[in-house]
Scaffold this active site. Structure first.
Site, PDB file in Angstrom:
ATOM      1  NE  ARG A 103       0.002  -4.390  -1.495  1.00 45.80           N
ATOM      2  CZ  ARG A 103       0.822  -3.412  -1.630  1.00 45.80           C
ATOM      3  NH1 ARG A 103       0.393  -2.286  -2.051  1.00 45.80           N
ATOM      4  NH2 ARG A 103       2.086  -3.539  -1.318  1.00 45.80           N
ATOM      5  CE  LYS A 122       1.304  -5.591  -5.196  1.00 49.72           C
ATOM      6  NZ  LYS A 122       2.698  -5.417  -5.603  1.00 49.72           N
ATOM      7  N   GLY A 135      -6.500  -3.521   1.480  1.00 49.68           N
ATOM      8  CA  GLY A 135      -6.382  -4.624   0.527  1.00 49.68           C
ATOM      9  C   GLY A 135      -6.513  -4.213  -0.931  1.00 49.68           C
ATOM     10  CG  ASP A 269       8.041  -8.716   3.528  1.00 45.65           C
ATOM     11  OD1 ASP A 269       9.112  -8.268   3.979  1.00 45.65           O
ATOM     12  OD2 ASP A 269       7.117  -7.986   3.131  1.00 45.65           O
ATOM     13  CG  ASP A 279       5.812  -8.229  -3.308  1.00 43.51           C
ATOM     14  OD1 ASP A 279       5.100  -8.872  -4.102  1.00 43.51           O
ATOM     15  OD2 ASP A 279       5.735  -8.350  -2.078  1.00 43.51           O
TER      16      ASP A 279
HETATM   17  P1  AMP Z   1       5.220  -4.506   0.691  1.00 41.14           P
HETATM   18  O1  AMP Z   1       6.509  -4.305   1.404  1.00 41.14           O
HETATM   19  O2  AMP Z   1       4.710  -3.312  -0.038  1.00 41.14           O
HETATM   20  O3  AMP Z   1       5.282  -5.704  -0.210  1.00 41.14           O
HETATM   21  O4  AMP Z   1       4.069  -4.779   1.782  1.00 41.14           O
HETATM   22  C1  AMP Z   1       4.312  -5.156   3.108  1.00 41.14           C
HETATM   23  C2  AMP Z   1       3.073  -5.767   3.727  1.00 41.14           C
HETATM   24  O5  AMP Z   1       2.007  -4.817   3.794  1.00 41.14           O
HETATM   25  C3  AMP Z   1       2.537  -6.973   2.989  1.00 41.14           C
HETATM   26  O6  AMP Z   1       2.139  -7.921   3.941  1.00 41.14           O
HETATM   27  C4  AMP Z   1       1.358  -6.418   2.227  1.00 41.14           C
HETATM   28  O7  AMP Z   1       0.404  -7.395   1.979  1.00 41.14           O
HETATM   29  C5  AMP Z   1       0.834  -5.353   3.183  1.00 41.14           C
HETATM   30  N1  AMP Z   1       0.108  -4.284   2.486  1.00 41.14           N
HETATM   31  C6  AMP Z   1       0.635  -3.293   1.733  1.00 41.14           C
HETATM   32  N2  AMP Z   1      -0.345  -2.508   1.213  1.00 41.14           N
HETATM   33  C7  AMP Z   1      -1.516  -3.014   1.632  1.00 41.14           C
HETATM   34  C8  AMP Z   1      -2.886  -2.663   1.432  1.00 41.14           C
HETATM   35  N3  AMP Z   1      -3.259  -1.628   0.682  1.00 41.14           N
HETATM   36  N4  AMP Z   1      -3.816  -3.433   2.042  1.00 41.14           N
HETATM   37  C9  AMP Z   1      -3.473  -4.473   2.797  1.00 41.14           C
HETATM   38  N5  AMP Z   1      -2.209  -4.861   3.014  1.00 41.14           N
HETATM   39  C10 AMP Z   1      -1.232  -4.147   2.453  1.00 41.14           C
HETATM   40 MG    MG Z   2       5.500  -7.407  -0.294  1.00 44.28          MG
END
Ligand code: AMP
Ligand code: MG
Length: 509
Positions: A103, A122, A135, A269, A279
């Site tokens: 996203r 974002k 996304g 990540d 993040d």
């Molecule tokens: P995070 O740990 O929250 O940084 O996210 C982990 C993974 O999930 C990352 O690859 C983000 O891009 C993906 N992600 C989280 N929320 C969404 C969303 N609403 N749409 C698409 N991908 C998401």
């Molecule tokens: Mg992340």
């Protein structure tokens, strides 16, 4: 200085020019082996409206307020080559393989006189890395990212920054506590800014794929553009570079410990190669000093990412990064040095931190017992971390009664224990703690969980005044700002003790 629109900025596309990418543009969520990015177009929102604006970030970019359409994902200007980055990561200790910008969409890199900054949206729609999700991002989590990243910057904590927050005019459905109660929320897009959004997981994915050519190209790109003082042509150079990443990570985490910040999701990540806080998700601030606290409900039972464990997790993550560089090393044994350097830097930073927090000159190993004892007493009864340390710099004599405002229940203050500790500290500083040093290390104002929640509650009703007030307040977290004292230099109110968004947060954003 002229102030300009997006189209007047000098746009670069070093990442897409220098690393291998996806041949397909956009497209459905899928595995994209061997590449560092996929070109994508942001999804245009129905009604983009600029809500929050970082005038400082804008000044730095020489950008005029506005650009709602671009900053909401509705259009791009010449020179931008929007892409989503591909990366992997260890999530809660388990290798998850491909994650990537699901996203987030980078608009491009802006060349400034002394630096290059990447601008990333974002919440501007799906990418090949969106997996099962939409996304998008909601106003709640976007406010949390905007306010906290700017506040962290002013706290002198290394961080990515925010330029803008735009509402999209669209509702987005989220099940905040993952308990079968989905509800529509206001959609939003934050534009965030950093030298790059390259993560530990950006390297790990290529090693996991066995794609060492891409790994090498990404490493060369990263070092050439972001660590030009290093050369990674040989083992020595690679270790020196990794050491710098490890040291910057150690410094960042020691700042988190200083201000009471708990990241909440220290997956690999979510670890920036620049040692920047990145993040902003289910993060939180210690209110009462409980080193076992984590704001993230997903992690509540294990507490992998709890406050007190962040330094160890930093080491674990650095080990994963070092491992990912192993295929490029002639002598992999050298990688152990990187971990040793992380530990050494963390100890050094912690010592500096305590020396500043307690106003002690020439801090040494002999002061360790003072710190150990302090950590114990601080956890004996509910004690507000921010208020305790801030008031400590102002006391005229070593008596805990001066600090009673820091306690949630004034009736159970362990007076005797505290006075013993305070006297020990007072003797150590010879009755003259370095109060300036203390006031620059112990903020008066941080973005307490309930403060962010009040800003969000207002915003959801169309009132952004608390967002604006907190944004301004947190530009000067070390200043007294007496006009705000009664309102914001305050322990957690009872209503916030068990409220979702204050004591409990989820990754749902
Ligand atoms: P995070 O740990 O929250 O940084 O996210 C982990 C993974 O999930 C990352 O690859 C983000 O891009 C993906 N992600 C989280 N929320 C969404 C969303 N609403 N749409 C698409 N991908 C998401
Ligand atoms: Mg992340």
């Amino acid at each position: 200085m002229t102030v300009a629109g997006m189209e007047k900025l000098e746009w670069l596309s070093r990442f897409v020019d220098q690393t291998p990418g996806d041949r397909e543009v956009g497209g459905k969520p899928r595995q994209v082996p061997g590449v560092c990015w996929s070109k994508v177009s942001p999804t245009a929102p129905p009604n983009p409206k600029l809500i929050l604006w970082s005038n400082e970030m804008a000044d730095k970019l020489n950008l005029a307020r506005g650009n709602d359409s671009v900053l909401g994902g509705g259009s791009v200007v010449d020179g931008m080559q929007p892409y989503a980055q591909r990366y992997g990561g260890h999530q809660f200790g388990n290798w998850a393989h491909q994650l990537g910008d699901g996203r987030a969409i980078t608009l491009g890199e802006v060349k400034l006189p002394n630096e290059v900054l990447e601008l990333q949206l974002k919440g501007a729609g799906t990418t090949p890395y969106s997996r099962f999700a939409d996304g998008k991002a909601v106003l709640r989590s976007s406010i949390r990212e905007f306010l906290c990243s700017e506040a962290m910057f002013h706290l002198n904590v290394p961080t990515t920054r925010a330029l803008s927050l735009v509402t999209t005019g669209e509702m987005v459905v989220r099940d905040v506590m993952y308990d079968g109660n989905p509800a529509p929320e206001i959609g939003a897009v934050v534009c965030r800014v950093a030298p790059s959004f390259i993560r530990f997981g950006s390297f790990q994915i290529h090693t996991a794929d066995g794609n060492y050519d891409t790994l090498k190209q990404l490493l060369e790109h990263t070092v050439k553009n972001h660590f030009p003082q290093h050369s990674v042509a040989d083992d020595n150079g690679r270790i020196n570079w990794l050491t710098q990443v490890a040291q910057q990570t150690a410094i960042m985490i020691s700042h988190w410990m200083r201000v009471g910040f708990v990241h909440g999701v220290m997956n690999t990540d979510n670890m920036s190669i620049h040692g920047l806080t990145i993040d902003y998700g289910p993060y939180g601030w210690l209110e009462d000093y409980d080193t076992n606290w984590t704001p993230n409900t997903t992690d509540a039972s294990r507490g992998r990412y709890r406050y007190g464990q962040q330094p160890q997790i930093g080491a674990w993550n650095i080990a994963r990064l070092a491992e990912s560089i192993a295929p490029l090393m002639d002598d992999v044994e050298l990688l152990y040095k990187v971990l040793e350097n992380y530990d050494a830097k963390y100890v050094e930073s912690q010592n500096l931190m305590w020396s500043n927090k307690l106003g002690i000159e020439d801090f040494s190993e002999n002061d360790e017992s003072l710190i150990v004892e302090l950590n114990e007493i601080l956890q004996e009864v509910e004690t507000d971390m921010t208020i305790f340390f801030r008031l400590l710099s102002s006391i005229a004599s070593p008596e805990i009664t001066h600090l009673s405002d820091a306690f949630y229940n004034p009736e159970n203050i362990p007076h005797e224990k505290w006075n013993i500790w305070l006297n020990k500290w007072w003797d150590r500083v010879e009755g003259e703690p370095n109060r300036d040093k203390m006031n620059n290390a112990n903020p008066k104002y941080v973005l307490r969980n309930w403060m962010a929640q009040l800003a969000i509650d207002g915003a959801n009703q169309g009132d952004y005044s608390i967002c604006e007030e907190l944004y301004e307040l947190l530009k000067n977290p070390y200043s007294e700002q007496p006009e705000f004292e009664e309102k914001w230099f305050k322990k957690r109110p009872e209503w916030a003790r068990h409220r979702v968004g204050c004591s409990m947060l989820s990754c749902s954003s």
